[in-house]
Design an enzyme around this catalytic site. Sequence first.
Site, PDB file in Angstrom:
ATOM      1  N   HIS A 251     146.257   6.915 -34.361  1.00 56.08           N
ATOM      2  CA  HIS A 251     146.487   8.288 -34.773  1.00 56.08           C
ATOM      3  C   HIS A 251     147.381   8.322 -36.011  1.00 56.08           C
ATOM      4  CE1 HIS A 251     148.183  12.506 -33.728  1.00 56.08           C
ATOM      5  NE2 HIS A 251     147.132  12.612 -34.502  1.00 56.08           N
TER       6      HIS A 251
ATOM      7  N   HIS B 129     142.276  13.535 -58.823  1.00 52.15           N
ATOM      8  CA  HIS B 129     141.808  12.159 -58.620  1.00 52.15           C
ATOM      9  C   HIS B 129     142.977  11.184 -58.721  1.00 52.15           C
ATOM     10  CE1 HIS B 129     138.974   8.911 -58.393  1.00 52.15           C
ATOM     11  NE2 HIS B 129     139.332   8.433 -59.576  1.00 52.15           N
TER      12      HIS B 129
ATOM     13  N   ALA C  67     132.827   9.950 -55.373  1.00 54.08           N
ATOM     14  CA  ALA C  67     132.382   9.849 -53.980  1.00 54.08           C
ATOM     15  C   ALA C  67     133.438   9.056 -53.212  1.00 54.08           C
ATOM     16  CB  ALA C  67     131.012   9.184 -53.899  1.00 54.08           C
ATOM     17  N   ASN C  68     134.568   9.722 -52.980  1.00 51.28           N
ATOM     18  CA  ASN C  68     135.721   9.106 -52.331  1.00 51.28           C
ATOM     19  C   ASN C  68     136.343  10.122 -51.385  1.00 51.28           C
ATOM     20  OD1 ASN C  68     135.767   6.798 -54.305  1.00 51.28           O
ATOM     21  ND2 ASN C  68     136.252   8.459 -55.703  1.00 51.28           N
TER      22      ASN C  68
END
Length: 129
Positions: free
Chosen positions: A20, A96, A119-120
């Site tokens: 967690h 970013h 695409a992250n």
Amino acid sequence: MKKAGILNRHLAGALAGLGHGDGVLVCDAGMPVPAGPLLVDLAFRAGVPSFAEVLEGLLDELVIEGATAAREVREANPAATRLLTGHFPALELVSHEELKALSAGAKLIVRTGEARPYANVLLHCGVFF
């Protein structure tokens, strides 16, 4: 031998060690990978495996309580934006540069072969109970 789920032994083992609050960065082939987090590099060829394929597989295995992506994805990669907002209606968007800085605190980085920009996503692990 496993017959279902994630078969890559390095990735399956790394997922079993998550708890967690741990972060998992799922990234495209061009994302800089910081020193520190465990890296499982799945990239084979440009586009293989795709960001979507890897993200879907991880979401089948993990409890995720939140996610963070670069706000640049909205303009540069509509397909990734739809995928991310479809899974994470409360998707947190940062620059970013900030996402790259946050990735240093991830416990695991999974690099895909994705060749489309931004695409992250940084996944925030939850708990199943």
